[in-house]
Structure formats: C-alpha cells, structure tokens
Design a protein around this motif. Structure first.
Motif, PDB file in Angstrom:
ATOM      1  N   TYR A   1       0.819  -1.219   0.000  1.00  0.00           N
ATOM      2  CA  TYR A   1       0.000   0.000   0.000  1.00  0.00           C
ATOM      3  C   TYR A   1       0.852   1.268   0.000  1.00  0.00           C
ATOM      4  O   TYR A   1       0.327   2.358  -0.229  1.00  0.00           O
ATOM      5  CB  TYR A   1      -0.912   0.024   1.241  1.00  0.00           C
ATOM      6  CG  TYR A   1      -1.940  -1.082   1.291  1.00  0.00           C
ATOM      7  CD1 TYR A   1      -3.204  -0.912   0.750  1.00  0.00           C
ATOM      8  CD2 TYR A   1      -1.642  -2.293   1.894  1.00  0.00           C
ATOM      9  CE1 TYR A   1      -4.155  -1.926   0.802  1.00  0.00           C
ATOM     10  CE2 TYR A   1      -2.576  -3.321   1.948  1.00  0.00           C
ATOM     11  CZ  TYR A   1      -3.832  -3.129   1.402  1.00  0.00           C
ATOM     12  OH  TYR A   1      -4.764  -4.132   1.462  1.00  0.00           O
ATOM     13  N   LYS A   2       2.151   1.140   0.267  1.00  0.00           N
ATOM     14  CA  LYS A   2       2.986   2.316   0.488  1.00  0.00           C
ATOM     15  C   LYS A   2       3.084   3.209  -0.736  1.00  0.00           C
ATOM     16  O   LYS A   2       2.950   4.441  -0.648  1.00  0.00           O
ATOM     17  CB  LYS A   2       4.385   1.889   0.941  1.00  0.00           C
ATOM     18  CG  LYS A   2       5.294   3.062   1.288  1.00  0.00           C
ATOM     19  CD  LYS A   2       6.637   2.602   1.801  1.00  0.00           C
ATOM     20  CE  LYS A   2       6.499   1.928   3.163  1.00  0.00           C
ATOM     21  NZ  LYS A   2       7.824   1.619   3.752  1.00  0.00           N
ATOM     22  N   ALA A   3       3.329   2.630  -1.890  1.00  0.00           N
ATOM     23  CA  ALA A   3       3.492   3.447  -3.102  1.00  0.00           C
ATOM     24  C   ALA A   3       2.231   4.246  -3.407  1.00  0.00           C
ATOM     25  O   ALA A   3       2.298   5.433  -3.756  1.00  0.00           O
ATOM     26  CB  ALA A   3       3.859   2.552  -4.283  1.00  0.00           C
ATOM     27  N   ALA A   4       1.069   3.607  -3.275  1.00  0.00           N
ATOM     28  CA  ALA A   4      -0.194   4.302  -3.542  1.00  0.00           C
ATOM     29  C   ALA A   4      -0.402   5.439  -2.553  1.00  0.00           C
ATOM     30  O   ALA A   4      -0.878   6.521  -2.906  1.00  0.00           O
ATOM     31  CB  ALA A   4      -1.360   3.328  -3.487  1.00  0.00           C
TER      32      ALA A   4
ATOM     33  N   LEU B   1       1.992   7.173  -0.867  1.00  0.00           N
ATOM     34  CA  LEU B   1       2.942   8.252  -1.146  1.00  0.00           C
ATOM     35  C   LEU B   1       2.531   9.066  -2.354  1.00  0.00           C
ATOM     36  O   LEU B   1       2.744  10.285  -2.417  1.00  0.00           O
ATOM     37  CB  LEU B   1       4.344   7.683  -1.324  1.00  0.00           C
ATOM     38  CG  LEU B   1       4.966   7.035  -0.075  1.00  0.00           C
ATOM     39  CD1 LEU B   1       6.333   6.446  -0.395  1.00  0.00           C
ATOM     40  CD2 LEU B   1       5.097   8.063   1.059  1.00  0.00           C
ATOM     41  N   SER B   2       1.898   8.409  -3.340  1.00  0.00           N
ATOM     42  CA  SER B   2       1.490   9.129  -4.555  1.00  0.00           C
ATOM     43  C   SER B   2       0.362  10.111  -4.270  1.00  0.00           C
ATOM     44  O   SER B   2       0.136  11.052  -5.040  1.00  0.00           O
ATOM     45  CB  SER B   2       1.061   8.145  -5.632  1.00  0.00           C
ATOM     46  OG  SER B   2      -0.156   7.502  -5.272  1.00  0.00           O
ATOM     47  N   ARG B   3      -0.342   9.916  -3.160  1.00  0.00           N
ATOM     48  CA  ARG B   3      -1.457  10.793  -2.832  1.00  0.00           C
ATOM     49  C   ARG B   3      -1.058  11.938  -1.891  1.00  0.00           C
ATOM     50  O   ARG B   3      -1.854  12.799  -1.585  1.00  0.00           O
ATOM     51  CB  ARG B   3      -2.583   9.990  -2.192  1.00  0.00           C
ATOM     52  CG  ARG B   3      -3.172   8.941  -3.125  1.00  0.00           C
ATOM     53  CD  ARG B   3      -4.316   8.203  -2.483  1.00  0.00           C
ATOM     54  NE  ARG B   3      -5.428   9.119  -2.166  1.00  0.00           N
ATOM     55  CZ  ARG B   3      -6.548   8.735  -1.563  1.00  0.00           C
ATOM     56  NH1 ARG B   3      -6.688   7.449  -1.206  1.00  0.00           N
ATOM     57  NH2 ARG B   3      -7.492   9.604  -1.294  1.00  0.00           N
TER      58      ARG B   3
ATOM     59  N   ASN C   1       1.355  15.230  -0.822  1.00  0.00           N
ATOM     60  CA  ASN C   1       2.095  16.333  -1.459  1.00  0.00           C
ATOM     61  C   ASN C   1       3.538  16.315  -0.995  1.00  0.00           C
ATOM     62  O   ASN C   1       3.907  16.997  -0.039  1.00  0.00           O
ATOM     63  CB  ASN C   1       1.437  17.680  -1.121  1.00  0.00           C
ATOM     64  CG  ASN C   1       0.071  17.822  -1.768  1.00  0.00           C
ATOM     65  OD1 ASN C   1      -0.145  17.342  -2.868  1.00  0.00           O
ATOM     66  ND2 ASN C   1      -0.838  18.479  -1.067  1.00  0.00           N
ATOM     67  N   LEU C   2       4.339  15.527  -1.672  1.00  0.00           N
ATOM     68  CA  LEU C   2       5.743  15.393  -1.283  1.00  0.00           C
ATOM     69  C   LEU C   2       6.596  16.481  -1.928  1.00  0.00           C
ATOM     70  O   LEU C   2       6.358  16.881  -3.090  1.00  0.00           O
ATOM     71  CB  LEU C   2       6.274  14.016  -1.710  1.00  0.00           C
ATOM     72  CG  LEU C   2       5.576  12.807  -1.068  1.00  0.00           C
ATOM     73  CD1 LEU C   2       6.202  11.525  -1.615  1.00  0.00           C
ATOM     74  CD2 LEU C   2       5.698  12.861   0.449  1.00  0.00           C
TER      75      LEU C   2
END
Length: 315
Positions: free
Chosen positions: A304-307, A309-311, A313-314
């Motif tokens: 679930y981590k990649a999904a 992080l994509s959401r 605002n990095l």
C-alpha cells in the motif's frame, strides 16, 4: 346458385392513398412479421363462421406483399406477392368488396391463386381503415366455391373490420406504453446512478449500529479504522465505535478523496497523518484533557505504500 356480381366501383376510380404515408402508418403499428395473436385469430374464425367460408384472413398490405396476421384455412401461406392480392383492391373500396365467382371476373380470372392452388372462387373483404383514414389491409372471407353474401353477412364483415382496427390501436397503445415505460426506467436508472455517484463523491456521514441504536458519525471526525476479525473499530476524536462489518464494505462508504487504505487492517484519514516514520504512520487522534495532541502509530503495508505516497504532497 346465383353468381350475378354485385356492382362495385371500377378499380381505376378507387381513390389511391399516398403510398409512402400509408406504409409509414402501417409500419408504425409494429405488427408486420409478428407471431399469431389470439385476438386476431378469433376475429378471422368469427368471419369464417359468419360468412360460411372455408378461409378467412386478416391481410396487411406491405409495399410488395400481402402478409397474413391471422389465417384460417390457408395456413400453408404466410404471405403472397402483392400482385396476386385480392386485398390490395378491397382495401381501396368504400364498402365490402365482393367477387362472387373469380372465374367470371376479368380482373381475377388469371390470378395465380385462382388458376392454381388454393383455387379461390369467392372473395369478400372489408377494408381496415386507420384513424388517419389510410387503408392498412382487410379482413376477408374466401372460398373454393362461388357464393354471395347476404346483407347481414356484409354488415358483420364491416363490424369485424372495425374490431380488427380497434385491436391494432390497442396493441399499438400497449407497445407505446411499454416503450415509454422502458425509457422512463432507463432515465430513472441514469438518475439513480448519477445520484449515487454524487452521493459517493460528497458523502460526509455514516450510521453505525451501537447498543441497538443507530449513531450518526461524521466522516470528517473519523481518524482511522482498524479491522478486528469480523468487526472493525472506527476511531473518532472522541469515541471508538465497534461495528460488525468488513474493511471492504466500510471503505466503500467513506469519501475516496479523504481516506486511504494503508494496510489490510487499517484505513486512515489523510488529513490526520502527522508524519511517516519508516513503516509507521502517526495519526492525530485529537486532543487529550490536558490539551495535548495525541498521536497513534499505524503500520503501513508494503503493497500500500506506493499508492499512499502518490497521494501525498511530497517535496
């Protein structure tokens, strides 16, 4: 037997309707090439009984054929070419069109239905007139022997013609009603789908069952959700609600833009994430009695981590 022909208008003097308009009206009934229907079958049986003939038909005149909606005594035929149709003349007559002996009538004595099987010798037909005043075909009585109808039989044929048209109108009205109902059901489905989509996009509350009552919970007050076997715990800033549900069911009820599944056992509110430390997320669960911010750590599943992080605002 008296075979003197009753006078009838010459074919050349019969009023010719607008054929394109007539065919459009006929096809609007949506009846051509449909299966037999009892209402029409009963009317041709009655016509044969009344007229004392072996054959009776409800014949509809299409562009190049006559097609039999109801047929008694001529079942081997479902249609004939229009050129051979007695009914194409009968439908243009102002009254019952009667041929006492086809072998004595120059118009029909070479007709293939007279010369060959089924060897028609007698014909009487009453026009089926639409409410627009356009001829659709006839209800007719035929026989293999010359004969003459009585005035009572002719009158009965006129009445039966009106009954056929009445059934055509009822049938058309029913089809139109069914089509309108289908359209309405389609519109309702579209409206329901649209409403559901709008609701899914803007839902801001759920109801949970607690102690035999339903409690309204605003989704903007939910911090995170935790799965416990067949139950889930819903944590708000003030309460914890335990409900019988699955994570999948609950996830479908929460606003998609505000919540994220971060673990097979956890859903969090994105706005309540205070930090991410390795495989843990710190979630703000509200303020304590001492006005201090409380944070709870929640694990992140690798899948679930990649999904997640994509959401975020990095920078």
């Amino acid at each position: 037997m008296n075979t003197t022909k009753v006078s009838r208008p010459p074919i050349s003097s019969l009023q010719q309707p607008n054929e394109a308009e007539r065919l459009e009206v006929l096809r609007n009934y949506q009846i051509l090439d449909t299966p037999p229907e009892k209402a029409f079958d009963d009317l041709v049986r009655l016509a044969a009984y009344i007229c004392g003939t072996s054959v009776s038909l409800v014949s509809l005149i299409d562009a190049e054929r006559q097609w039999f909606k109801a047929n008694q005594g001529l079942e081997k035929y479902s249609e004939t070419h229009r050129d051979a149709a007695f009914c194409q003349y009968a439908m243009l007559s102002d009254d019952v069109f009667e041929v006492h002996d086809t072998t004595l009538d120059p118009l029909f004595q070479q007709n293939p239905l007279v010369v060959n099987d089924p060897n028609i010798r007698f014909y009487a037909g009453a026009a089926l007139m639409s409410p627009e005043g356009l001829p659709l075909g006839t209800i007719c009585a035929l026989d293999t022997q010359p004969r003459m109808l009585t005035e009572q039989q002719r009158d009965a044929l006129r009445i039966l013609a009106r009954e056929v048209v009445a059934h055509l109108e009822l049938r058309r009205a029913r089809l139109q009603l069914e089509q309108e109902q289908q359209k309405l059901e389609g519109l309702l489905r579209m409206a329901n789908n649209a409403a559901e989509t709008m609701f899914v996009g803007s839902r801001n509350e759920i109801f949970v069952k607690q102690d035999h009552k339903l409690v309204r919970v605003h989704t903007d007050d939910i911090r995170y959700v935790e799965a416990l076997g067949d139950y889930v715990n819903i944590y708000t800033s003030r309460e914890r609600y335990t409900v019988y549900s699955t994570m999948k069911e609950l996830e479908a009820k929460l606003p998609v833009r505000e919540f994220a599944r971060i673990h097979r056992k956890y859903i969090v509110c994105l706005d309540r994430i205070t930090s991410i430390e390795g495989d843990l997320i710190l979630v703000d669960t509200g303020r304590s009695a001492e006005r201090q911010t409380n944070a709870t750590s929640v694990p992140i599943g690798n899948s679930y981590k990649a999904a997640l992080l994509s959401r975020l605002n990095l920078i």
